[in-house]
Design a protein around this motif. Structure first.
Motif, PDB file in Angstrom:
ATOM      1  N   THR A 237      46.461  65.250  31.716  1.00  0.00           N
ATOM      2  CA  THR A 237      45.214  64.464  31.284  1.00  0.00           C
ATOM      3  C   THR A 237      44.146  65.538  32.375  1.00  0.00           C
ATOM      4  OG1 THR A 237      44.673  62.639  31.707  1.00  0.00           O
ATOM      5  CG2 THR A 237      45.467  63.463  29.048  1.00  0.00           C
ATOM      6  N   GLN A 238      44.229  65.782  33.577  1.00  0.00           N
ATOM      7  CA  GLN A 238      43.305  65.838  34.207  1.00  0.00           C
ATOM      8  C   GLN A 238      42.473  65.404  34.596  1.00  0.00           C
ATOM      9  OE1 GLN A 238      41.815  70.022  34.209  1.00  0.00           O
ATOM     10  NE2 GLN A 238      43.897  70.620  33.811  1.00  0.00           N
ATOM     11  N   SER A 239      42.964  63.553  34.529  1.00  0.00           N
ATOM     12  CA  SER A 239      41.948  62.115  33.950  1.00  0.00           C
ATOM     13  C   SER A 239      42.492  61.349  35.307  1.00  0.00           C
ATOM     14  CB  SER A 239      41.981  62.136  33.041  1.00  0.00           C
ATOM     15  OG  SER A 239      41.799  62.164  31.936  1.00  0.00           O
ATOM     16  N   VAL A 240      40.986  60.482  36.018  1.00  0.00           N
ATOM     17  CA  VAL A 240      41.592  59.703  36.956  1.00  0.00           C
ATOM     18  C   VAL A 240      40.854  58.303  35.737  1.00  0.00           C
ATOM     19  CG1 VAL A 240      40.177  58.548  38.142  1.00  0.00           C
ATOM     20  CG2 VAL A 240      40.035  60.993  38.644  1.00  0.00           C
ATOM     21  N   LEU A 241      42.445  57.361  35.830  1.00  0.00           N
ATOM     22  CA  LEU A 241      42.124  56.116  35.340  1.00  0.00           C
ATOM     23  C   LEU A 241      41.686  54.737  36.193  1.00  0.00           C
ATOM     24  CD1 LEU A 241      44.594  56.685  33.003  1.00  0.00           C
ATOM     25  CD2 LEU A 241      42.718  57.380  32.500  1.00  0.00           C
ATOM     26  N   GLY A 242      41.137  54.053  35.641  1.00  0.00           N
ATOM     27  CA  GLY A 242      40.946  53.206  36.469  1.00  0.00           C
ATOM     28  C   GLY A 242      41.578  51.931  35.736  1.00  0.00           C
ATOM     29  N   GLN A 243      41.720  50.587  36.622  1.00  0.00           N
ATOM     30  CA  GLN A 243      42.817  49.469  36.447  1.00  0.00           C
ATOM     31  C   GLN A 243      42.108  48.499  37.434  1.00  0.00           C
ATOM     32  OE1 GLN A 243      47.247  49.654  37.110  1.00  0.00           O
ATOM     33  NE2 GLN A 243      47.083  47.486  35.860  1.00  0.00           N
ATOM     34  N   VAL A 244      41.885  47.481  36.689  1.00  0.00           N
ATOM     35  CA  VAL A 244      41.314  46.170  37.439  1.00  0.00           C
ATOM     36  C   VAL A 244      42.451  44.838  37.663  1.00  0.00           C
ATOM     37  CG1 VAL A 244      39.776  44.291  36.980  1.00  0.00           C
ATOM     38  CG2 VAL A 244      38.959  46.095  36.822  1.00  0.00           C
ATOM     39  N   ASN A 245      42.039  44.536  38.378  1.00  0.00           N
ATOM     40  CA  ASN A 245      43.933  43.510  38.451  1.00  0.00           C
ATOM     41  C   ASN A 245      43.115  42.267  39.165  1.00  0.00           C
ATOM     42  OD1 ASN A 245      46.275  45.455  38.298  1.00  0.00           O
ATOM     43  ND2 ASN A 245      45.201  46.295  40.578  1.00  0.00           N
ATOM     44  N   VAL A 246      43.032  41.524  38.677  1.00  0.00           N
ATOM     45  CA  VAL A 246      42.589  40.492  38.751  1.00  0.00           C
ATOM     46  C   VAL A 246      43.098  39.476  39.218  1.00  0.00           C
ATOM     47  CG1 VAL A 246      41.486  37.676  38.061  1.00  0.00           C
ATOM     48  CG2 VAL A 246      40.749  40.152  36.476  1.00  0.00           C
ATOM     49  N   GLU A 247      43.071  38.730  40.589  1.00  0.00           N
ATOM     50  CA  GLU A 247      43.681  38.280  41.362  1.00  0.00           C
ATOM     51  C   GLU A 247      43.405  37.007  41.452  1.00  0.00           C
ATOM     52  OE1 GLU A 247      42.198  40.376  44.602  1.00  0.00           O
ATOM     53  OE2 GLU A 247      43.204  41.095  44.808  1.00  0.00           O
ATOM     54  N   THR A 248      42.205  36.409  41.317  1.00  0.00           N
ATOM     55  CA  THR A 248      42.647  34.361  41.434  1.00  0.00           C
ATOM     56  C   THR A 248      41.019  34.251  40.404  1.00  0.00           C
ATOM     57  OG1 THR A 248      40.422  34.685  43.362  1.00  0.00           O
ATOM     58  CG2 THR A 248      42.888  33.959  43.537  1.00  0.00           C
ATOM     59  N   VAL A 249      41.138  32.960  39.857  1.00  0.00           N
ATOM     60  CA  VAL A 249      40.996  32.667  38.733  1.00  0.00           C
ATOM     61  C   VAL A 249      39.822  31.701  39.109  1.00  0.00           C
ATOM     62  CG1 VAL A 249      40.153  31.904  36.314  1.00  0.00           C
ATOM     63  CG2 VAL A 249      41.126  34.046  36.537  1.00  0.00           C
ATOM     64  N   ASN A 250      38.966  31.106  39.213  1.00  0.00           N
ATOM     65  CA  ASN A 250      37.999  29.628  39.594  1.00  0.00           C
ATOM     66  C   ASN A 250      37.247  29.654  38.759  1.00  0.00           C
ATOM     67  OD1 ASN A 250      38.533  30.520  43.249  1.00  0.00           O
ATOM     68  ND2 ASN A 250      37.995  32.464  42.689  1.00  0.00           N
ATOM     69  N   LEU A 251      37.553  27.926  38.360  1.00  0.00           N
ATOM     70  CA  LEU A 251      36.696  27.550  36.769  1.00  0.00           C
ATOM     71  C   LEU A 251      36.461  25.954  38.191  1.00  0.00           C
ATOM     72  CD1 LEU A 251      39.683  26.930  34.198  1.00  0.00           C
ATOM     73  CD2 LEU A 251      37.869  29.388  34.824  1.00  0.00           C
ATOM     74  N   ASP A 252      35.609  25.526  37.322  1.00  0.00           N
ATOM     75  CA  ASP A 252      33.673  24.731  37.933  1.00  0.00           C
ATOM     76  C   ASP A 252      34.337  23.443  36.818  1.00  0.00           C
ATOM     77  OD1 ASP A 252      33.227  26.783  39.572  1.00  0.00           O
ATOM     78  OD2 ASP A 252      31.468  27.361  37.928  1.00  0.00           O
ATOM     79  N   GLY A 253      34.777  22.615  38.041  1.00  0.00           N
ATOM     80  CA  GLY A 253      34.848  20.987  37.216  1.00  0.00           C
ATOM     81  C   GLY A 253      35.725  21.333  36.115  1.00  0.00           C
ATOM     82  N   VAL A 254      36.488  21.877  36.011  1.00  0.00           N
ATOM     83  CA  VAL A 254      37.436  21.887  34.444  1.00  0.00           C
ATOM     84  C   VAL A 254      38.862  20.627  34.825  1.00  0.00           C
ATOM     85  CG1 VAL A 254      39.022  22.842  33.080  1.00  0.00           C
ATOM     86  CG2 VAL A 254      36.843  23.807  33.923  1.00  0.00           C
ATOM     87  N   ASN A 255      38.717  19.697  34.210  1.00  0.00           N
ATOM     88  CA  ASN A 255      39.979  19.044  34.638  1.00  0.00           C
ATOM     89  C   ASN A 255      41.393  19.858  35.154  1.00  0.00           C
ATOM     90  OD1 ASN A 255      42.355  17.377  33.753  1.00  0.00           O
ATOM     91  ND2 ASN A 255      40.731  15.635  33.406  1.00  0.00           N
ATOM     92  N   PRO A 256      42.188  19.241  35.962  1.00  0.00           N
ATOM     93  CA  PRO A 256      43.081  20.107  36.051  1.00  0.00           C
ATOM     94  C   PRO A 256      44.730  20.586  35.246  1.00  0.00           C
ATOM     95  CG  PRO A 256      42.827  18.524  37.938  1.00  0.00           C
ATOM     96  CD  PRO A 256      41.929  18.530  37.047  1.00  0.00           C
ATOM     97  N   VAL A 257      44.558  19.578  34.179  1.00  0.00           N
ATOM     98  CA  VAL A 257      45.250  19.504  33.013  1.00  0.00           C
ATOM     99  C   VAL A 257      44.696  21.090  31.824  1.00  0.00           C
ATOM    100  CG1 VAL A 257      46.531  18.987  30.861  1.00  0.00           C
ATOM    101  CG2 VAL A 257      46.298  17.681  32.962  1.00  0.00           C
ATOM    102  N   PHE A 258      43.533  20.378  31.859  1.00  0.00           N
ATOM    103  CA  PHE A 258      42.670  22.214  31.543  1.00  0.00           C
ATOM    104  C   PHE A 258      42.273  23.492  31.984  1.00  0.00           C
ATOM    105  CE2 PHE A 258      40.196  18.355  29.175  1.00  0.00           C
ATOM    106  CZ  PHE A 258      41.817  18.235  27.733  1.00  0.00           C
ATOM    107  N   SER A 259      42.684  22.814  33.494  1.00  0.00           N
ATOM    108  CA  SER A 259      42.425  24.315  34.220  1.00  0.00           C
ATOM    109  C   SER A 259      43.753  25.200  34.194  1.00  0.00           C
ATOM    110  CB  SER A 259      41.990  23.960  35.393  1.00  0.00           C
ATOM    111  OG  SER A 259      42.348  25.109  36.441  1.00  0.00           O
ATOM    112  N   SER A 260      44.866  24.519  34.155  1.00  0.00           N
ATOM    113  CA  SER A 260      46.321  25.274  33.988  1.00  0.00           C
ATOM    114  C   SER A 260      46.107  26.238  32.738  1.00  0.00           C
ATOM    115  CB  SER A 260      47.652  24.272  34.358  1.00  0.00           C
ATOM    116  OG  SER A 260      47.098  22.754  33.015  1.00  0.00           O
ATOM    117  N   LEU A 261      45.424  25.695  31.566  1.00  0.00           N
ATOM    118  CA  LEU A 261      45.775  25.928  30.416  1.00  0.00           C
ATOM    119  C   LEU A 261      44.750  26.955  30.458  1.00  0.00           C
ATOM    120  CD1 LEU A 261      46.067  26.334  27.276  1.00  0.00           C
ATOM    121  CD2 LEU A 261      44.361  24.323  26.616  1.00  0.00           C
TER     122      LEU A 261
END
Length: 251
Positions: A150-174
């Motif tokens: 298609t003579q196209s440039v395609l992009g892909q975002v790869n999320v490496e890490t997610v950091n949640l603020d003050g979330v209980n570890p049990v809920f964080s794993s969910l």
């Protein structure tokens, strides 16, 4: 002159495309087409190569305008494009990208020859344990692929890490895998440059024909705080009897 014209056109296409990539996107395919874009040839690029240089500040000016003049981008959690019904108490099950939060600013960063994008966010999730309100930030990198078909440039975002603020570890794993999956599936893949849009079909009256050029390959590198794309053209000429009329500009 060709380099200048293509650079201007490409700047608008790619700038808009990366903005679309980060904040709107389309459902992720099982396997992205094309191959990873390779760096420029160390022995020199072909003569028919146009170089498009886009600096980090350009992308961040685009992002700043979005946050200043528009609503913050948001989309449903999970892989579906359907907005879930809001649960009691305003738990809408959506994630919103923020200009800044959790000590970071959403931006494009060119570092260590990579294109990265920290993303600040907040949202809510209607879990079996009740409504989970959350905020945090994600670190992602961006890969580019070239699809010759298609003579196209395609992009892909790869999320490496997610950091949640003050979330209980049990809920964080969910929540963590849900947020990561949502960011990946909602923004991938995206077409950021269409070779047909920057192809050349230029009538030259004095010759009785058209100068034509199509994209045959794209190389790229992140260098000196800039994204450098090398668009390689295959040139040809056709006489007027065989020429395809140049497309009329859209109003």
């Amino acid at each position: 002159m060709l380099k200048t014209i293509v650079g201007i056109i490409g700047g608008f296409i790619i700038g808009g495309g990366v903005t679309y990539l980060l904040f709107v996107g389309t459902p992720k395919s099982a396997q992205l087409p094309g191959t990873l874009i390779q760096p420029p040839d160390q022995n020199g690029m072909p003569a028919g190569t146009a170089e498009i240089v886009l600096r980090q500040d350009f992308f961040n000016e685009v992002l700043g305008t979005i946050f200043r003049d528009m609503n913050p981008p948001n989309f449903p959690l999970g892989g579906t494009s359907q907005t879930p019904p809001a649960a009691p108490g305003g738990c809408d099950g959506r994630i919103t990208i923020l200009h800044d939060g959790s000590g970071v600013q959403t931006a494009v960063r060119f570092e260590n020859n990579r294109l990265g994008a920290p993303l600040a966010f907040s949202g809510s999730y209607d879990s079996p344990f009740g409504c989970l309100q959350f905020s945090g930030w994600a670190q992602s990198n961006f890969e580019m692929r070239y699809d010759a078909a298609t003579q196209s440039v395609l992009g892909q975002v790869n999320v490496e890490t997610v950091n949640l603020d003050g979330v209980n570890p049990v809920f964080s794993s969910l929540l963590t895998p849900i947020v990561q999956s949502t960011l990946n599936t909602r923004v991938n893949p995206v077409r950021i440059l269409d070779g047909r849009q920057v192809a050349i079909n230029m009538p030259i009256a004095a010759t009785g024909g058209n100068l034509q050029a199509k994209v045959s390959d794209v190389r790229g590198e992140v260098k000196d705080n800039s994204l450098n794309l090398y668009v390689i053209y295959q040139f040809g000429g056709v006489k007027s009897a065989d020429a395809v009329p140049a497309a009329m500009p859209q109003p």
